[in-house]
Design an enzyme around this catalytic site. Structure first.
Site, PDB file in Angstrom:
ATOM      1  N   GLU A  55       0.824  -0.672  -5.215  1.00 52.23           N
ATOM      2  CA  GLU A  55      -0.239   0.316  -5.357  1.00 52.23           C
ATOM      3  C   GLU A  55       0.421   1.674  -5.598  1.00 52.23           C
ATOM      4  O   GLU A  55       0.948   2.298  -4.677  1.00 52.23           O
ATOM      5  CB  GLU A  55      -1.117   0.374  -4.106  1.00 52.23           C
ATOM      6  CG  GLU A  55      -2.352   1.240  -4.294  1.00 52.23           C
ATOM      7  CD  GLU A  55      -2.547   2.272  -3.187  1.00 52.23           C
ATOM      8  OE1 GLU A  55      -3.596   2.932  -3.208  1.00 52.23           O
ATOM      9  OE2 GLU A  55      -1.667   2.432  -2.335  1.00 52.23           O
TER      10      GLU A  55
ATOM     11  N   ASP B 192       0.826  -1.204   0.000  1.00 52.03           N
ATOM     12  CA  ASP B 192       0.000   0.000   0.000  1.00 52.03           C
ATOM     13  C   ASP B 192       0.867   1.264   0.000  1.00 52.03           C
ATOM     14  O   ASP B 192       1.875   1.341   0.700  1.00 52.03           O
ATOM     15  CB  ASP B 192      -0.901  -0.015   1.240  1.00 52.03           C
ATOM     16  CG  ASP B 192      -1.789   1.200   1.338  1.00 52.03           C
ATOM     17  OD1 ASP B 192      -2.687   1.339   0.496  1.00 52.03           O
ATOM     18  OD2 ASP B 192      -1.562   2.018   2.249  1.00 52.03           O
TER      19      ASP B 192
END
Length: 617
Positions: A305, A263
């Protein structure tokens, strides 16, 4: 040492030898600390030895075919565990349903322990080795991954490595004044250095969480918080942070996770007088993570991401010789797809697809129409300006369109993080609601519903034709619409993203087998598309892919070819019927209607229609 132990150690040593010199060089370049590197290697070995026999066997098998995830058989679905099935045991009971959707890759949205009401949807982790009690336990996670593997389903999870929750054990000790733990974050006694950072570092959420620092009155310090005040940025200049987060990474991999989504990866290295985004040290860290995974758990994939423009996304693949992430999200194409829906013009989309098609075939993107997050209109405005679109006005048009206020739109949804000063905002809504299913259902308009379903299926068919792996958001397979009940929950009411994060409507899913229902039409349409994708070899990631100009701005043509086979997809992004002259020199078969198409034929595409034409051999 037994014969088996010697064999196990030999496998590890071979993998370590392959990467040791580069790993040590990169580590020393960042940290210059021999003892910490030695500790890292010892723990990599420990986590390898602790890895379950079945996972080690999977690693060995995947090492023999490193392109296992680049075939045409992966179809993903992402969901929040509680919304989908209550808890992990509930998900295990729904695996047969996932198989009926032809899904064999599930992305479990954040499930690690996080404080209620201060978690940003689970992205503020307070314990990387505990599951949220309402969702289950680590033992439940292992049982779930084992059950998934038995059914041929791969499991993905989020690894939030940029920050921790303020409730994390490290943060609590840092807040109490423990210097060792304060050094794992960015603590400052006054605003002098934070002020210097603020001069160059953009704000992530300028309206809901302005600035990049939070004052802690009880601790008498500022702490860096790029996202929300309860998410404290980790200091990766401290080797202890890197080592400990790698140990968490390997611990989670050993629970049976197949794909670990990193992330907010561009943010993880902070440096004064920079934007603290995409710095070279970030790539060093991701490269080290790739090598460490290839040593301890080579069957695990890294999914990055990177929610940024394409030129900043692609570098996270690394190079063919020194790879970083195995897969990346195709964020820009997702946003441009909805721009295309709102404008009925495919020019920008075609340009971006051409760029992606020209990249090395080793690069694998995850493609999607909607996900758990909002849609940010980070489009290529330089290109759009040449087409007559002015940035601020166009962003307003897009947000008005998808709210149903402009452009003869049938969409429904809500804005997120609207900034009245800049005029900027992001958009939230499910795929079905953005396609018009919600509006048509409310108005009980049968013809509008048929058009909405056609648009929904056309967009999925187009997504399947892109180079990479398609991922659905849970509920999209039955056309689930916006859930406005989030407004009744005080913990969610301020965050409009919950409009498309509603609970799975299992009562509606029961209609999936009924061809006369909205759910049945979308479910069967997607089933047909996924069957075609898994049957036709042209959908492998290594296929040649290109677009063709059809001379009509509202039409898109994508061609896929592999080892003598060829498939052409035609997609109509307008609500009006279009005619296309079929200029190929041989016969083709329409895989949707099963009709033969001959050279010189005129194809009739209804509004929001599409077709898949396969070259007859």
């Amino acid at each position: 040492m037994t014969k088996q132990e010697k064999k196990t150690e030999a496998v590890f040593q071979k993998r370590l030898d392959r990467h040791h010199d580069e790993l040590r060089w990169l580590y020393m370049e960042l940290y210059g600390n021999d003892s910490m590197f030695a500790e890292l290697c010892e723990n990599i070995n420990r986590f390898y030895l602790e890895r379950a026999k079945s996972l080690k066997e999977m690693d060995l098998e995947r090492e023999t075919r490193p392109d296992w995830y680049k075939q045409n058989d992966l179809l993903g679905m992402m969901f929040y565990i509680d919304n989908f099935a209550g808890n992990m045991k509930g998900v295990e009971q729904k695996l047969s349903y996932l198989q009926s959707c032809n899904v064999n890759y599930v992305h479990l949205m954040p499930f690690l322990e996080s404080p209620k009401g201060r978690s940003d949807g689970g992205y503020a982790v307070s314990d990387f080795r505990s599951v949220q009690p309402a969702l289950g336990s680590m033992e439940d996670l292992e049982r779930l991954t084992q059950a998934c593997h038995k059914k041929g389903i791969h499991v993905c999870m989020d690894f939030v490595m940029n920050h921790t929750s303020e409730d994390h054990e490290w943060a609590k000790k840092a807040r109490a004044g423990d210097g060792e733990y304060m050094s794992r974050y960015f603590f400052f006694q006054d605003f002098t250095i934070p002020a210097a950072y603020e001069k160059t570092v953009p704000q992530v959420f300028p309206t809901t969480a302005p600035g990049n620092f939070t004052w802690l009155s009880d601790a008498g310090h500022y702490v860096m918080t790029s996202f929300y005040p309860y998410q404290w940025d980790l200091n990766y200049q401290n080797p202890r942070v890197f080592n400990e987060m790698i140990y968490n990474f390997l611990y989670l991999a050993n629970r049976g996770i197949d794909i670990i989504r990193i992330d907010a990866v561009p943010y993880i290295w902070k440096q004064l007088n920079t934007q603290c985004r995409n710095l070279p040290q970030v790539h060093t860290i991701v490269r080290m993570m790739r090598m460490i995974s290839e040593i301890a758990c080579p069957g695990v994939l890294l999914l990055g991401e990177v929610v940024m423009e394409p030129e900043k996304v692609v570098p996270y693949f690394g190079t063919v010789e020194k790879p970083e992430c195995h897969m990346l999200y195709n964020v820009t194409t997702m946003a441009t797809t909805w721009h295309t829906v709102a404008t009925r013009t495919t020019g920008l989309l075609k340009k971006q697809l051409d760029v992606l098609c020209s990249l090395p075939k080793e690069y694998v993107f995850l493609n999607y129409l909607r996900c758990h997050d909002d849609i940010g209109w980070g489009l290529d405005y330089a290109t759009l300006k040449a087409e007559g679109f002015e940035e601020r006005l166009h962003k307003k048009y897009l947000n008005d369109y998808f709210q149903g206020y402009a452009g003869e739109s049938n969409s429904r949804g809500e804005l997120y993080n609207a900034d009245p000063v800049s005029g900027d905002a992001r958009f939230c809504g499910t795929t079905a609601s953005m396609c018009g299913v919600e509006k048509a259902g409310f108005e009980q308009n049968d013809s509008a519903m048929e058009a909405a379903i056609r648009l929904d299926l056309m967009l999925h068919a187009y997504m399947f034709m892109q180079s990479g792996i398609p991922v659905l958001y849970s509920g999209d397979e039955i056309g689930q619409v916006n859930d406005y009940t989030y407004k009744e929950n005080p913990e969610k009411a301020a965050d409009s993203r919950y409009i498309h994060r509603g609970a799975m409507h299992w009562n509606l899913a029961e209609n999936s087998a009924n061809p006369h229902t909205v759910e049945g039409k979308i479910f069967s349409g997607l089933a047909k598309l996924s069957k075609i994708r898994k049957t036709e070899r042209v959908f492998v990631c290594g296929a040649d892919v290109w677009t063709k100009d059809l001379g009509d701005a509202s039409l898109l043509c994508i061609v896929r070819a592999f080892e003598g086979e060829k498939l052409i997809g035609y997609f109509n992004f307008s609500e009006f019927e279009k005619s296309v002259l079929f200029e190929e020199e041989t016969d083709y078969l329409d895989l949707i209607s099963e009709k033969e198409i001959h050279p010189g034929a005129t194809l009739q595409l209804p509004g929001y229609g599409f077709c898949y034409l396969k070259k007859k051999g």
